[in-house]
Design an enzyme around this catalytic site. Structure first.
Site, PDB file in Angstrom:
ATOM      1  N   LYS A  38       5.322  -0.339  12.897  1.00 49.61           N
ATOM      2  CA  LYS A  38       4.748   0.415  11.778  1.00 49.61           C
ATOM      3  C   LYS A  38       4.128   1.719  12.281  1.00 49.61           C
ATOM      4  O   LYS A  38       4.226   2.757  11.620  1.00 49.61           O
ATOM      5  CB  LYS A  38       3.713  -0.435  11.052  1.00 49.61           C
ATOM      6  CG  LYS A  38       4.364  -1.619  10.330  1.00 49.61           C
ATOM      7  CD  LYS A  38       3.340  -2.648   9.932  1.00 49.61           C
ATOM      8  CE  LYS A  38       3.980  -3.824   9.228  1.00 49.61           C
ATOM      9  NZ  LYS A  38       3.053  -4.962   9.081  1.00 49.61           N
ATOM     10  N   ILE A  50       0.846  -1.205   0.000  1.00 46.90           N
ATOM     11  CA  ILE A  50       0.000   0.000   0.000  1.00 46.90           C
ATOM     12  C   ILE A  50       0.876   1.248   0.000  1.00 46.90           C
ATOM     13  O   ILE A  50       1.727   1.404   0.879  1.00 46.90           O
ATOM     14  CB  ILE A  50      -0.913   0.035   1.253  1.00 46.90           C
ATOM     15  CG1 ILE A  50      -1.766  -1.227   1.326  1.00 46.90           C
ATOM     16  CG2 ILE A  50      -1.781   1.278   1.264  1.00 46.90           C
ATOM     17  CD1 ILE A  50      -2.564  -1.347   2.620  1.00 46.90           C
TER      18      ILE A  50
END
Ligand code: NAP
Length: 439
Positions: free
Chosen positions: A206, A137
């Site tokens: 993340k 993504i």
């Protein structure tokens, strides 16, 4: 073919992602050269074991167990070994020798990012890491470039595919955590040791990367509040469904105002935990092992990024996009684009966060209990928005299950109040306390 300048590209690691990157580089070399404005010569691939089985066949002559010549003689070094060492030392060495770096290594960036970015700044090199958060993504570039002129207020992300697969299956089939985890392991969605995923470590790495970019602040991994999903059971899933929610493991990065902590009043919170998400929220419809990142920015409004958060070939797409960017920069010359961390906003502890909660309690079914519970909540500055009572009749005792939805409350007040409820004698058991996000 156009007579392009030739760039030397080295690859460290040929596992799930690296082998696909090598295969695509070799297969689409001419096309990539046209896009990059430079021929990308894959000069070598360093691995641990020359004979290890690989997902794709790679030219044997490119494989080596000696990374040294690759680190000192390359224009672009792609690090896809994972882990901290030798990845850290190799990247520092390659930067020192004048290479631009492409990496997907979230563990390394979340723990040693500032050191690596500083080293790159010193010599005008760039580090590209689109694949380090949410796989295929595109989210790093949107945060770093597309939204650089805006003010990001909040990010809510499903950034770990394994836990989303598990929670989604639990929600759909009513199965329990252990059962779905075993299936996920059998299907290859979860590792034999699932700790990094199910305890939220991977998502926390993340979150640190996304928050650093979104708020122009170096966010250390130890400032990220982290909770995993191992305590989520079929009953909690069922209760969530009946109340119009789904449970998702979320990475939440949020701009806050907290005059107690920061003279400017601006702070940030970065946290990973399972939370109730309303069924109508875009993140509720993220199924299977997919990832999605929901970004709210002051001017742009709500943005949603969705797709494959992992997978060798999918992640290779993000890596190759970075390789093309690195090649373009190398050809254009000039210094690399450093990380913007000058906002330097304080990261507040979880106790300072405010959100809504759903508290499920088991209490004795006798007069005065509801009033006592309401009193303790009110004393703790936690105000009730909804209350649902179910009577559970056993052999000799009658108990009631209370599901209390709160208005926005401060986490510290909430946790003190739950402590007071547990100690009060009127509550038999605190069944669960879940945050509500996204409504
Ligand atoms: P992997 O399958 O475990 O492959 C690692 C590769 O690095 C192997 O080729 C291994 O060599 C090599 N390697 C490991 N340690 C080494 C060392 N000390 N010296 C030389 N070579 C070494 O890993 P992966 O899944 O491709 O992941 C690579 C990176 O991408 C990680 O940072 C990961 O977090 C990130 N990432 C992965 C995914 C995904 O879906 N897999 C998604 C997003 C990001 P051998 O083959 O000889 O053992």
């Amino acid at each position: 073919m156009t007579d392009y300048r030739r760039l030397r590209v080295a690859l460290l690691g040929a596992g799930a992602v690296g082998s696909q990157v090598a295969a695509l580089l070799l297969k689409h070399g001419d096309e990539l050269a046209d896009r990059a404005g430079a021929a990308l010569d894959l000069v070598g691939i360093s691995v641990r074991d020359l004979d290890a089985p690989r997902d794709v066949d790679l030219p044997r002559e490119l494989l080596t167990t000696d990374p040294e010549p690759l680190l000192v003689g390359s224009d672009i070094v792609i690090e896809l070994m994972g882990g901290i060492e030798p990845a850290r030392t190799s990247i520092l060495q390659a930067i020192g020798a004048g290479a631009d770096i492409v990496t997907a290594n979230k563990a390394l960036l979340a723990t040693h990012g500032p050191e690596l970015f500083e080293a790159a700044d010193q010599v005008g090199a760039s580090i590209y890491y689109e694949a380090a958060a949410a796989g295929a993504i595109p989210i790093i570039r949107p945060l770093r470039d597309s939204l650089a002129g805006d003010r990001v207020q909040r990010i809510m992300g499903i950034v770990n595919g394994t836990t989303n697969y598990i929670l989604d299956r639990m929600d759909r089939d009513g199965s329990d955590f252990a059962e779905v985890l075993a299936d996920a392991q059998a299907l290859g969605y979860a590792e034999a040791d699932p700790t990094a995923d199910v305890e939220g470590y991977d998502a926390a790495q993340k979150a640190a990367i996304l928050a650093s970019l979104a708020f122009h602040t170096a966010v250390p991994l130890n400032a990220v509040h982290r909770e995993g999903i191992t305590q989520i059971d079929a009953d909690m899933m069922d209760a969530a469904r009946k109340a119009g929610y789904v449970i998702k493991l979320l990475a939440v990065c949020e701009r806050l105002s907290d005059a107690e902590v920061s003279p400017s009043g601006e702070t940030i919170s970065v946290r990973v935990y399972p939370a109730l998400v309303p069924r109508e929220h875009p993140l509720a419809s993220v199924h299977g092992a997919n990832n999605a990142v929901f970004v709210q920015a002051e001017a742009a409004g709500d943005l949603m990024f969705y797709g494959a958060g992992a997978g060798g070939v999918q992640t290779a797409s993000a890596v190759l996009g970075d390789v093309v960017s690195a090649a373009r920069r190398h050809i254009a010359g000039g210094v690399g684009v450093g990380e913007s961390t000058r906002a330097n906003l304080p990261v507040v502890p979880i106790g300072h966060v405010t959100t809504r909660y759903q508290i499920t309690l088991e209490v004795e079914d006798r007069p005065g209990v509801l009033a006592a519970v309401a009193g303790l909540l009110s004393d703790g500055r936690v105000s009730i928005a909804t209350l649902e009572q179910t009577i559970v009749t056993g052999d000799d005792v009658h108990t009631a299950r209370l599901v209390i939805g709160t208005h926005t409350a401060r986490e510290q007040d909430l946790s003190d109040t739950v402590g007071a409820l547990s100690a009060s004698g009127v509550v038999t058991r605190v069944v669960s306390v879940l945050r509500v996000e996204g409504d």
